[in-house]
Design an enzyme around this catalytic site. Structure first.
Site, mmCIF file in Angstrom:
data_model
loop_
_atom_site.group_PDB
_atom_site.id
_atom_site.type_symbol
_atom_site.label_atom_id
_atom_site.label_comp_id
_atom_site.label_asym_id
_atom_site.label_seq_id
_atom_site.Cartn_x
_atom_site.Cartn_y
_atom_site.Cartn_z
ATOM 1 C CG ASP A 66 67.478 21.209 84.048
ATOM 2 O OD1 ASP A 66 67.743 20.078 84.512
ATOM 3 O OD2 ASP A 66 68.319 22.091 83.910
ATOM 4 C CG ASN B 210 75.418 29.200 78.269
ATOM 5 O OD1 ASN B 210 75.298 28.699 79.388
ATOM 6 N ND2 ASN B 210 74.499 29.043 77.329
ATOM 7 C CG HIS C 162 73.042 26.877 81.233
ATOM 8 N ND1 HIS C 162 72.996 26.319 79.965
ATOM 9 C CD2 HIS C 162 73.502 25.874 82.025
ATOM 10 C CE1 HIS C 162 73.395 25.059 80.007
ATOM 11 N NE2 HIS C 162 73.715 24.775 81.252
ATOM 12 C CD GLU D 27 70.821 27.857 77.593
ATOM 13 O OE1 GLU D 27 71.832 28.226 78.214
ATOM 14 O OE2 GLU D 27 70.831 26.877 76.818
HETATM 15 C C1 F6R Z 1 71.263 20.245 84.211
HETATM 16 C C2 F6R Z 1 71.616 21.596 84.643
HETATM 17 C C3 F6R Z 1 72.654 22.337 83.883
HETATM 18 C C4 F6R Z 1 74.034 21.693 84.066
HETATM 19 C C5 F6R Z 1 75.099 22.439 83.279
HETATM 20 C C6 F6R Z 1 76.461 21.810 83.441
HETATM 21 O O1 F6R Z 1 70.269 19.718 85.047
HETATM 22 O O2 F6R Z 1 71.056 22.102 85.579
HETATM 23 O O3 F6R Z 1 72.693 23.675 84.311
HETATM 24 O O4 F6R Z 1 74.350 21.714 85.430
HETATM 25 O O5 F6R Z 1 74.762 22.449 81.921
HETATM 26 O O6 F6R Z 1 76.457 20.555 82.849
HETATM 27 P P1 F6R Z 1 77.715 19.588 82.987
HETATM 28 O O7 F6R Z 1 77.790 19.201 84.438
HETATM 29 O O8 F6R Z 1 77.407 18.425 82.103
HETATM 30 O O9 F6R Z 1 78.902 20.390 82.558
#
Ligand code: F6R
Length: 236
Positions: A67, A136, A138, A143
């Site tokens: 992303d 959440n 994702h 999302e």
């Molecule tokens: C970002 C991504 C998100 C993160 C998720 C966890 O490229 O793919 O799905 O992996 O938001 O983020 P952290 O590791 O900061 O808790």
């Protein structure tokens, strides 16, 4: 699904790095799908150390990131392109032309999403997809929603995610509200998936993803359909 729990972030990261390293050793021109966020930082450091010690060669590795924020230039330190360069690509011998992050500044975002899916297909799909998971549920920035999104698409970040991500910015008003994310099709077509998570906060959502119903309200629950998923979790 295989599930392993670890006593520390360090041990979880070492296991994740060893799985990525094994993939590169088995197929030197493999395609890695990569996340950003806090969780993979140590995994990336360990991979860079392996390269520096001569144990790993990234010369032919290709990458596709999950992303990118919309509206943040790639040179900005908050962009996911900058994150990847800083945390991994600048520290190993990867050919930067073989690294791919969606272009969140594209004038035609819909066309950019189509281009990104075509690019992944043209690479032959993803050999190993490393994932984090949001509080959440994702994965990428897919999302919770009424439907799973199949293709790469531009999404509105939810309030939960904006709250969780404000720690990376000076002020919550600076957190982008939109991002381009790889869709579930490319993620689920990856030949192998490794999901990493640490912190007690994520225990409940991981349980829901593994044991609960497959529902777009818990996007990671779709991983139950994949034949080769490994979850690496550390409470700390
Ligand atoms: C970002 C991504 C998100 C993160 C998720 C966890 O490229 O793919 O799905 O992996 O938001 O983020 P952290 O590791 O900061 O808790």
């Amino acid at each position: 699904m295989k599930y392993y729990s670890f006593e520390s972030y360090e041990k979880m990261s070492a296991k994740a790095a060893s799985m990525v390293a094994a993939q590169i050793t088995l197929k030197e021109n493999c395609v890695l799908g990569l996340p950003t966020g806090s969780t993979p930082i140590r995994t990336y450091e360990i991979l860079a150390d392996m390269y520096k010690n001569g144990a790993l060669d990234f010369a032919q590795v290709q990458t596709v990131n999950l992303d990118e924020y919309c509206g943040i230039p790639k040179e900005n330190e908050q962009s996911y392109r900058s994150f990847m360069n800083h945390n991994l690509f600048d520290n190993v011998n990867i050919n930067i032309d073989n690294t791919n992050v969606p272009n969140g500044m594209a004038s035609d975002i819909a066309a950019e999403c189509i281009r990104y899916d075509e690019l992944i297909d043209s690479l032959g799909g993803i050999d190993l997809q490393l994932l984090g998971i949001g509080n959440n549920g994702h994965i990428g920035f897919n999302e919770p929603s009424r439907q799973f999104s199949k293709d790469t698409n531009c999404i509105d970040l939810t309030e939960d995610t904006i709250q969780a991500y404000k720690r990376f910015f000076n002020d919550i008003s600076e957190v982008p509200r939109k991002a381009i994310t790889m869709g579930m099709r490319s993620i689920l077509h990856a030949r192998k998936i490794v999901l990493i998570a640490n912190s007690l906060v994520k225990e409940k959502i991981i349980r829901a993803a593994i044991e609960g119903p497959i529902t777009p309200l818990v996007p990671a629950s779709i991983l139950q359909l994949h034949p080769d998923v490994t979850i690496l979790y550390s409470k700390k």
